[in-house]
Design a protein around this motif. Sequence first.
Motif, mmCIF file in Angstrom:
data_model
loop_
_atom_site.group_PDB
_atom_site.id
_atom_site.type_symbol
_atom_site.label_atom_id
_atom_site.label_comp_id
_atom_site.label_asym_id
_atom_site.label_seq_id
_atom_site.Cartn_x
_atom_site.Cartn_y
_atom_site.Cartn_z
ATOM 1 N N ALA A 149 0.841 -1.212 0.000
ATOM 2 C CA ALA A 149 0.000 0.000 0.000
ATOM 3 C C ALA A 149 0.875 1.261 0.000
ATOM 4 O O ALA A 149 0.581 2.229 -0.712
ATOM 5 C CB ALA A 149 -0.919 -0.008 1.214
ATOM 6 N N ASP A 150 1.961 1.225 0.792
ATOM 7 C CA ASP A 150 2.866 2.385 0.831
ATOM 8 C C ASP A 150 3.596 2.542 -0.503
ATOM 9 O O ASP A 150 3.784 3.660 -0.995
ATOM 10 C CB ASP A 150 3.894 2.226 1.967
ATOM 11 N N ASP B 93 2.558 1.608 -3.466
ATOM 12 C CA ASP B 93 1.618 2.142 -4.468
ATOM 13 C C ASP B 93 1.450 3.647 -4.303
ATOM 14 O O ASP B 93 1.391 4.392 -5.279
ATOM 15 C CB ASP B 93 0.251 1.457 -4.327
ATOM 16 N N ARG B 94 1.368 4.080 -3.042
ATOM 17 C CA ARG B 94 1.188 5.514 -2.782
ATOM 18 C C ARG B 94 2.425 6.303 -3.238
ATOM 19 O O ARG B 94 2.314 7.351 -3.849
ATOM 20 C CB ARG B 94 0.936 5.730 -1.288
ATOM 21 N N LEU B 95 3.586 5.747 -2.932
ATOM 22 C CA LEU B 95 4.833 6.414 -3.343
ATOM 23 C C LEU B 95 4.888 6.537 -4.864
ATOM 24 O O LEU B 95 5.275 7.578 -5.397
ATOM 25 C CB LEU B 95 6.040 5.621 -2.835
ATOM 26 N N ARG B 96 4.493 5.470 -5.551
ATOM 27 C CA ARG B 96 4.550 5.503 -7.025
ATOM 28 C C ARG B 96 3.617 6.585 -7.560
ATOM 29 O O ARG B 96 3.981 7.349 -8.457
ATOM 30 C CB ARG B 96 4.170 4.139 -7.589
ATOM 31 N N MET B 97 2.399 6.671 -7.005
ATOM 32 C CA MET B 97 1.449 7.701 -7.469
ATOM 33 C C MET B 97 2.009 9.098 -7.246
ATOM 34 O O MET B 97 1.751 10.020 -7.998
ATOM 35 C CB MET B 97 0.117 7.571 -6.717
ATOM 36 N N LEU B 98 2.789 9.233 -6.152
ATOM 37 C CA LEU B 98 3.341 10.553 -5.814
ATOM 38 C C LEU B 98 4.636 10.848 -6.570
ATOM 39 O O LEU B 98 5.253 11.889 -6.357
ATOM 40 C CB LEU B 98 3.587 10.638 -4.303
ATOM 41 N N GLY B 99 5.054 9.919 -7.428
ATOM 42 C CA GLY B 99 6.218 10.195 -8.272
ATOM 43 C C GLY B 99 7.480 9.473 -7.860
ATOM 44 O O GLY B 99 8.504 9.603 -8.517
ATOM 45 N N TYR C 103 8.724 6.352 -8.152
ATOM 46 C CA TYR C 103 8.590 5.049 -8.809
ATOM 47 C C TYR C 103 9.983 4.586 -9.247
ATOM 48 O O TYR C 103 10.935 5.386 -9.247
ATOM 49 C CB TYR C 103 7.650 5.161 -10.012
ATOM 50 N N ALA D 206 7.437 14.695 1.877
ATOM 51 C CA ALA D 206 8.058 14.376 3.160
ATOM 52 C C ALA D 206 7.830 12.902 3.479
ATOM 53 O O ALA D 206 6.712 12.401 3.332
ATOM 54 C CB ALA D 206 7.460 15.252 4.250
ATOM 55 N N LEU D 207 8.897 12.226 3.896
ATOM 56 C CA LEU D 207 8.807 10.808 4.263
ATOM 57 C C LEU D 207 9.421 10.630 5.644
ATOM 58 O O LEU D 207 10.372 11.330 5.988
ATOM 59 C CB LEU D 207 9.625 9.940 3.300
ATOM 60 N N ASP D 208 8.899 9.667 6.422
ATOM 61 C CA ASP D 208 9.582 9.385 7.681
ATOM 62 C C ASP D 208 10.803 8.505 7.392
ATOM 63 O O ASP D 208 10.943 7.954 6.287
ATOM 64 C CB ASP D 208 8.631 8.755 8.697
ATOM 65 N N VAL E 246 10.295 4.681 6.114
ATOM 66 C CA VAL E 246 9.979 4.460 4.694
ATOM 67 C C VAL E 246 11.166 4.871 3.822
ATOM 68 O O VAL E 246 11.446 4.226 2.799
ATOM 69 C CB VAL E 246 8.638 5.148 4.301
#
Lengths: 657, 83
Positions: free
Chosen positions: B32-33, B35-41, B43, B67-69, B72
């Motif tokens: 899930a994370d 997929d979210r990262l890929r959508m946000l660029g 990839y 921003a990422l912790d 991740v």
Amino acid sequence: MTAPALRERFVRQLPAEDAAPRRVRVALIGNPNSGKSTLFNALTGMRQKVANFPGVTVERVEGEYHDDGTTVTVLDLPGTYGLQAGAPDEAITLDVVRESARGAAGADVVDVFVVVVDAERLERNLYLATEVLELGMPTVVALNRSDRLPAAGLEVDVVELIHALGATVIPTVATTQEGVGRLRRAIAVADQLPRSELRLRTAGGWGSGAARRYERVAAIMARAVKRSPRSTGKASDRADAVLLHKVWGPLAFLLVMAVAFQALFTIATPIANMLQLWLQAAGDLARMVVPASDARSLLVDGVLGGVGSVVVFVPQIALLFLFIGVLEDSGYFARAAFVMDRFMRPLGLQGKSVIPLLSGYACAVPAILATRTIPQTRERIATAMVVPLMSCSARLPVYLLLIAAFVPTWSIGGVVSVQGLALLGAYLLGTFAALTSAALFRRTILRSATRALIIEMPSYAVPTLRVLLAAVWQRVAIFLRRAGTVIFAISVLLWALGHYPRADGSATAEQQLSQSALGHVGHLVEPAVQPLGLDWKIGVAIVASFAAREVFVSTMGTMYGAGGPDGSRALLATRLRDARAGNGMRRAYTLAAALGLIVFYVFALMCTSTVAVMVREMGGGWRGARWAGLQFAWMFTLAWLGAYATYHAALAIGLGA
Amino acid sequence: MPRIGEGRTRCPLAVCRVGDRATVRGLHCPLADADRLRMLGVYEGACIVVVDRRNGMLLDVCGSRLALDTIVAGAITVELAAA
């Protein structure tokens, strides 16, 4: 096709003049914080909440406008980065997309999509735009915030972009309404234009991976966009170097909060006192004009004493919302989420929980709705469970009344007032209780792994005064409407209960109140509040404020109008401070009891709207009621025990005189 | 062993320095994370720049700030561009 021909084909084609009146349903879809709600407001003339952080809109909102005989219904959808659901708010958007693409009938189906693209972040926003265009639905692309393109170092050839996407592209600036007229015309003809060919190209073998889609987006960017050095990034990075710093970031956060609460006292209190004097003058006038009767008592003690005592807090409420509005619109909220993430993780929450928690300072109802942006269910429930512990605006009148009445007016170094510190203390106590409660829930009934923080930082922006004032007025209007309806009704009811049944003619006002129906209720609840150093009058005010917290103030206003010496010009705070008990031998309320009472209101969940929204958001029915019931019981237990502990600790250090 | 920031070295994003330019090579976080990262660029193949790393990671991705912790960021493998 040449550029002018394209323009003719996509922008200037108007519906036939003899077309029959029709209805069109349009959905605004786009990345979070791309300006959809601002565009929605510009299209429909409505005042949907807008702010500068991702996840402001978490529900679908509908509005309408009329255009050349066409009634256009506009849906403002929660933002999403792609057509793949992650959080509950994104699922709402994807339902509309799925149902519309299937061509099914129903409220979720739309005829036209308007993809709102943030021009400043064009590349990332085109990812979703291409996904929507591939659905083959009538689609218009609104290139929003196009005025910021030069600062972002981008120059867009709109005609080339139209060519590359195969769809109408309208540059807009929603905040100034620029391009909104042309967008309306494009929406009107969208279903008569050829569909984008992106769908056909996908069928030809583009594949669906993110990397391939971004490759295609890069090709579109190369064709339609020229890049030059950014002029905004450096200032923004300099601000972030401080506000996102490991040490300075949290300190800046605390400083911002401390300044705001001091401002509530130093700026708003003099205005509130002036309002109080006007209300007293109105009461004096009523006493002069209306002959002594029950009607005069109802007007002066019931209405002016009850409703008036709440209305005087409008300046503080307005200032609180102005302050929250500035934080929201400047882009600071998302930064606060990032800065606070490492403090939230040991508690089992992540930075995204910070936004609903901060929103809770304004009102718990939208704050609980804002938890929809949290993808993980247990994290979301834990956040919603503790949001009402953040001191909302309805608590502010209660805190201000009790602090003004009982906390000394000393100042430290002539700058920081003890009363301001007491107010900050109440807010910090609520925040501390929210965080520790969340940690407890996440380690017991809501145990699960914490999701990673992935959050987009919006650009810093100077808040627009017009938007800020509109938002403040909207909230003040809600507060005044409550004062004119719920609080008015309760004030009249309490006045009647305090005046009937009538005692004999020689009874003092105090004896009348004690022997009235209200007095009987108060004596019934007195055993529950006596251990907190409080009397039956406070007991009545607590019971009455189960509907809404600010009713506590109006109830005290009504009772101390009815119970106080007739014609008294003293402020309600002064009357509370001077109230006597034990045949006038001792003060009715001590500083120790007042501190306990403030703690009680910091923790207690006394808001029917919050309970109702909690039931709905936690799944409705028995499941929702169970969470809402647990929340109420938890907070009430904290409130009573907290008040008891505070009262006795204060007595022990000699604050009981 | 080449030092980070020099040559084309693969490493977790979490150890990159401010100003480093890198290409994303792998996302080793929950689906899930990812997929979210890929959508946000973010990839596989995306170019990113580290803007700040004092409190988690702040990246420049596709013209926006992400921003990422640190957890991740540690699950993303990148290849540093030549210095």
